[in-house]
Write a protein that holds these residues in place. Structure first.
Motif: not given
Length: 788
Positions: A292-305
């Motif tokens: 879940l942590l790794a997925s949260i990282n992915f979502i956060n970075l994708s939306t920010a990018r």
């Protein structure tokens, strides 16, 4: 279209190497944790499933009331009970079998001598547990002096292939004819390591009359029950029979199915209280949290990018790419990243498996030869890829193309709050794991530091069996002392760190239990106290000069408290109609699990056979050379003996293996969780700080200080850490308090644990954020504002 999506995905991944690397690394670490945990969990669930009668085999377990406490044990059934089942319950319980405790025996064939592990079996043990034949007849031996052995033991003993019918020597005197050879028992089996089985008729010959005594509850009994609906009625009937023959412990019979032997092996007050299953669920949830942590990282970075991909989205929409196609493109990019992360995790897992096998004391491997592994891998990649990429895909594909081409995209307050919410979840998970790991480590050290009541260093338990050694022990002891090999040696019925027998019928003045109470029983010689270096709180040790010591007894602190002994003349202990005078009280000796309470125990001079040898080595001698010299002295009295021994402190340390495994795995997994969170936070702060560089430049021009800017950029994440801490703390307290209740000897949960963890989490957050914050605060505003 798929080809276009792949090209676009690869181009976008290459365009942002830092974010891509962090995304893939974070996901790969999450996958690694999930893979290692899954391999271990599957191993636990696979125990005993290779047996043909897996669904119907049950173990008879006895629950007895010992000093107002119920205790359940699978090695506490008597021979008469098995005989009653075989004669009166053969339709309900089939193929009943009974075995003795496992023994380490000396085996000799010609010039070859080695140690092997086995037991005596009554009934159809090998048939019930579906042993596979290699050679000869592997049915449970019934004829006297016959034996069946494992394939590996046969290879160790013989050079030829024709082994059936040959003779081996057991423990220096007994000759056994090999009846058959069975395949080695797999690692994921209750009986893994079993090397031989002996006929029960030989055991009865050595222990005449034991098959009629209901009070000798030293055996394990198994049977096959085809209809599980009969179990409650069978338990009631067998309990009734047992209670008419054994009255002092109010026994109850529990039929424990094989499917629960490995994972549900803990009992409390006569009821199953879980066991290994709690650690299975623990590591399963840890894996989920870290993924879940790794997925949260992915979502956060994708939306920010996404804020930098406005023109790309606008152009795609303006040339006719619809929203569904945009979503598909983003999902392809997400799945591609997840696939790369999974492949990297395979490499990392293979590197970690030797360490994991050492920690878990098992042999885990990635099942590349199993088609199910690939199906599960594909399903996992698609599931996580879609779940992790769906939110940014839906968000980005919804942008207005005109505003996107102008670079005026705004994900809105809702998107910003969602990102902050996901960061809070990251902090909460990481802090929860930090608290749990801290308490696991603290509980382990607390138990390790528990007083054991004797000096374990340089203390050796001799595990070799030899009647000749016991018979000539006094002469051997003097020889070893004269050669300065040992300080002292002693004989006893059990090793100092293993209470092998508890018995009922103990009484004293003021005891209100009609049938008598239960106590632990040791038989020792006069040298035992000095050898193990007991601490006497009252009285003295046994002495050869005192003839009355044959009716003397030494008790531990727990027994003194249980009996209400205030001084040595206040009470006498009686057993079997004999009154024993209490001559000494010793500090509690830890002879059972270090996680349990101390059993009230009595130490006698003449009660049980003394066949266990304990040596106190000379500290001034080299241990390796000393043990070789001791072995030579033992072989003088028994040339066929294979001198085998264990150091008491190392044997005691084995009781912490499971806790050490939990500590090691939770520590590593927690460190990985923190690393994943820090990587994601670093990349997110880096990106968002870059978006605010012009705002920071303007603030500097207007007079803002570097420290003020640092505070501005860090304050938000400090608050997010605090919110995560407030969420994690009560949850960690409740769950860890429930976990610690499994241990009698346990730590209290102090507020300092949470204070330490909170400060640590805050420090990690500040370190992660500060680099980018300081870098932005020190940047030259003339450069950041030159395009304005």
């Amino acid at each position: 279209m798929i080809k276009l999506f792949l090209k676009t995905a690869i181009r976008n991944l290459k365009r942002n190497p830092l974010n891509t690397a962090i995304n893939i690394l974070g996901l790969s670490l999450g996958f690694t944790v999930a893979l290692v945990s899954s391999l271990w969990i599957l191993k636990q669930f696979s125990y005993n499933q290779h047996y043909k009668n897996y669904d119907s085999i049950h173990q008879l377990m006895m629950t007895g009331t010992f000093n107002n406490e119920k205790s359940t044990d699978g090695t506490s059934t008597p021979i008469p009970l098995a005989k009653v089942i075989a004669s009166d319950f053969s339709d309900e319980i089939k193929d009943v079998t009974l075995i003795t405790d496992t023994e380490n025996s000396n085996i000799k064939v010609g010039d070859k001598k080695l140690n092997a592990v086995g037991f005596y079996a009554m009934g159809k043990f090998s048939e019930l547990f579906s042993f596979e034949p290699v050679q000869g007849n592997i049915s449970t031996p019934t004829a006297a002096s016959t034996i069946i052995i494992s394939e590996s033991l046969a290879k160790r003993l013989f050079d030829s292939d024709h082994i059936v019918g040959q003779t081996i020597q057991l423990n220096g005197k007994e000759q056994y004819s090999i009846q058959g050879i069975f395949e080695d028992i797999p690692e994921n089996s209750t009986f893994h390591g079993l090397e031989y089985i002996l006929p029960f008729v030989d055991y009865l010959h050595k222990n005449e009359g034991i098959d009629e005594k209901w009070s000798n509850c030293f055996f394990s009994t198994y049977g096959k029950i085809d209809n599980p609906q009969n179990i409650p009625a069978l338990e009631s009937k067998l309990t009734s029979i047992f209670r008419t023959n054994l009255t002092d412990i109010n026994p109850e019979i529990l039929l424990h199915p094989m499917s629960k032997w490995n994972l549900y092996d803990s009992f409390k007050n006569g009821k199953n209280a879980g066991g290994q299953i709690q650690y299975v669920w623990m590591f399963a949830w840890i894996s989920v949290f870290i993924l879940l942590l790794a997925s949260i990282n992915f979502i956060n970075l994708s939306t920010a990018r996404s804020l930098k991909r406005g023109k790309e989205i606008g152009i795609l929409k303006s040339v006719g790419v619809n929203r569904r196609q945009l979503i598909a493109g983003f999902l392809v990019e997400s799945i591609l990243a997840v696939t790369c992360a999974f492949l990297m995790s395979i490499i990392v897992t293979r590197l970690l498996l030797p360490w994991a096998n050492t920690i878990t004391n098992t042999s885990l491997h990635i099942p590349f030869d199993n088609i199910q592994f690939y199906l599960y891998a594909i399903a996992g990649i698609l599931s996580i890829g879609i779940l992790a990429g769906l939110y940014p895909a839906l968000l980005l594909s919804s942008f207005n193309p005109i505003l996107a081409l102008k670079g005026k995209m705004n994900i809105g307050k809702r998107g910003f709050n969602a990102r902050k919410g996901m960061v809070v979840v990251q902090f909460a998970i990481s802090i929860f794991l930090m608290i749990a790991t801290y308490l696991v480590i603290k509980q382990l050290h607390y138990t390790k530091d528990r007083p054991i009541g004797y000096k374990s260093s340089n203390l050796v338990n001799v595990t070799s069996r030899s009647d000749l050694i016991v018979k000539n022990f006094d002469i051997l002891r003097k020889e070893l002392i004269n050669h300065r090999l040992i300080q002292d040696a002693a004989l006893s019925s059990s090793s100092i760190n293993h209470l092998s027998l508890t018995g009922g019928g103990f009484n004293w003045q003021g005891n209100e239990t009609r049938e008598g109470s239960i106590m632990g029983i040791f038989t020792i010689d006069e040298n035992f106290a000095k050898t193990v270096q007991w601490n006497f709180l009252k009285g003295r040790n046994f002495a050869k000069d005192f003839k009355t010591d044959s009716t003397g007894v030494i008790i531990n602190e727990a027994a003194a408290k249980f009996m209400g002994v205030t001084d040595l003349t206040s009470k006498q202990l009686s057993k079997r109609g004999i009154n024993y005078t209490i001559i000494g009280v010793i500090q509690n000796t830890l002879s059972e699990s270090p996680f349990k309470s101390i059993t009230p125990t009595a130490y006698f001079l003449d009660f049980l056979p003394k066949n266990k040898i304990t040596l106190r080595l000379n500290e001034q001698q080299d241990i390796g050379q000393t043990m070789k010299a001791i072995a030579q002295q033992f072989n003088r009295f028994d040339p066929d003996l294979i001198f085998d021994y264990v150091f008491t402190d190392k044997e005691y340390a084995k009781q912490f293996e499971q806790m050490e495994m939990i500590k090691s795995l939770t520590s590593v997994f927690t460190a990985l969780a923190i690393l994943i969170s820090c990587l994601g936070l670093y990349a997110l702060v880096s990106f968002l700080t870059e978006q605010r560089e012009k705002e920071i430049g303007i603030r500097k021009v207007l007079g803002a200080s570097e420290i003020g800017l640092w505070k501005l950029l860090c304050t938000e994440y400090i608050w997010l850490t605090c919110i995560g801490f407030l969420i994690a703390t009560p949850l960690a307290y409740l769950l860890m308090e429930a976990w610690l209740e499994n241990y009698v000897y346990r730590i209290p949960i102090s507020w300092t644990v949470f204070a330490f963890t909170g400060i640590t989490a805050l420090g990690i957050t500040l370190i992660t954020v500060s680099y980018q914050a300081i870098k932005a605060a020190l940047a030259n505003p003339a450069i950041t504002l030159r395009n304005e």
